[in-house]
Design a protein around this motif. Structure first.
Motif, PDB file in Angstrom:
ATOM      1  N   GLY A   1      -5.483   0.830   1.768  1.00 47.81           N
ATOM      2  CA  GLY A   1      -5.856  -0.565   1.517  1.00 47.81           C
ATOM      3  C   GLY A   1      -7.359  -0.805   0.999  1.00 47.81           C
ATOM      4  O   GLY A   1      -7.711  -2.082   0.811  1.00 47.81           O
TER       5      GLY A   1
ATOM      6  N   ASN B   1       0.801  -1.252  -0.016  1.00 49.33           N
ATOM      7  CA  ASN B   1      -0.088   0.015  -0.041  1.00 49.33           C
ATOM      8  C   ASN B   1       0.675   1.232   0.013  1.00 49.33           C
ATOM      9  O   ASN B   1       0.360   2.402   0.020  1.00 49.33           O
TER      10      ASN B   1
ATOM     11  N   TYR C   1      -1.313   4.338   0.102  1.00 52.37           N
ATOM     12  CA  TYR C   1      -2.892   4.124   0.203  1.00 52.37           C
ATOM     13  C   TYR C   1      -3.152   3.294   1.578  1.00 52.37           C
ATOM     14  O   TYR C   1      -2.223   3.076   2.255  1.00 52.37           O
TER      15      TYR C   1
END
Length: 211
Positions: A120, A92, A118
């Motif tokens: 997830g 991520n 990110y």
């Protein structure tokens, strides 16, 4: 300066983001968007944004600098679709490398490295949105420091990702959705929807997030 933003086609996922980047750069520089290498004319900087084709050397010679922004920590992760492959791997935090295009794919000197983090849960449109924002930020950073920025040669072992095909969207019905969730996050419902086979029939599976 004259800056050219180059995309694969008018259907590219990056089109709207390129138009936003153009508006930012046009405040101080002549900036155009093109969708074909044959449209290239002489300029100072060419940014290749989500381009999957190799630009011929004679076209690269038209600009002083030809810049690619690749979603991996080069020299690791060269090749195609590095962001989706890394999401599928369970990552991520995705590194980005802004580098000079060279005759050998993804091999030029690196000017800037950054990353996208990110949470997830993001699906493909959200993954692209965050990636595009960081790519545009890096492009602006490069232009702002154009006169002083220096590049560094790539060091370390290189690895490569293969080109994704529709076949790579196939689900394994013997595994749970949880086990395959990262694959589903990278699915483009229109261009390469998820699918699986059962009893000789092919089934399509589309994914979206309820707001």
């Amino acid at each position: 300066m004259k800056i050219t933003l180059i995309l694969d086609s008018k259907d590219s996922w990056f089109v709207d983001h390129a138009k936003k980047l153009q508006l930012i750069l046009k405040k101080e520089h002549t900036t155009e968007i093109i969708y074909n290498f044959n449209e290239m004319t002489k300029g100072d900087i060419a940014f290749f944004l989500s381009v999957t084709k190799i630009c011929p050397p004679e076209k690269l010679a038209l600009h002083t600098h030809n810049i690619v922004i690749h979603a991996s920590d080069l020299p690791k992760g060269k090749g195609w679709s590095p962001m989706p492959w890394q999401i599928i791997e369970g990552k991520n935090e995705i590194a980005l490398s802004l580098f000079e295009a060279a005759e050998k794919v993804d091999s030029g000197v690196i000017y800037i490295k950054d990353k996208v983090v990110y949470e997830g849960h993001e699906l493909i449109d959200e993954l692209r949105e965050k990636m595009a924002a960081k790519m545009s930020e890096m492009a602006v950073n490069y232009v702002e420091h154009y006169d002083t920025i220096t590049g560094e040669e790539q060091i370390g072992e290189e690895t490569f990702y293969q080109k994704r095909t529709p076949h790579d969207s196939e689900l394994d019905i013997t595994q749970s959705l949880l086990q395959q969730f990262n694959l589903l996050r990278t699915i483009d419902n229109e261009r390469y929807p998820a699918f699986f086979y059962k009893d000789g029939f092919k089934y399509l599976l589309k994914i979206s997030k309820e707001s």
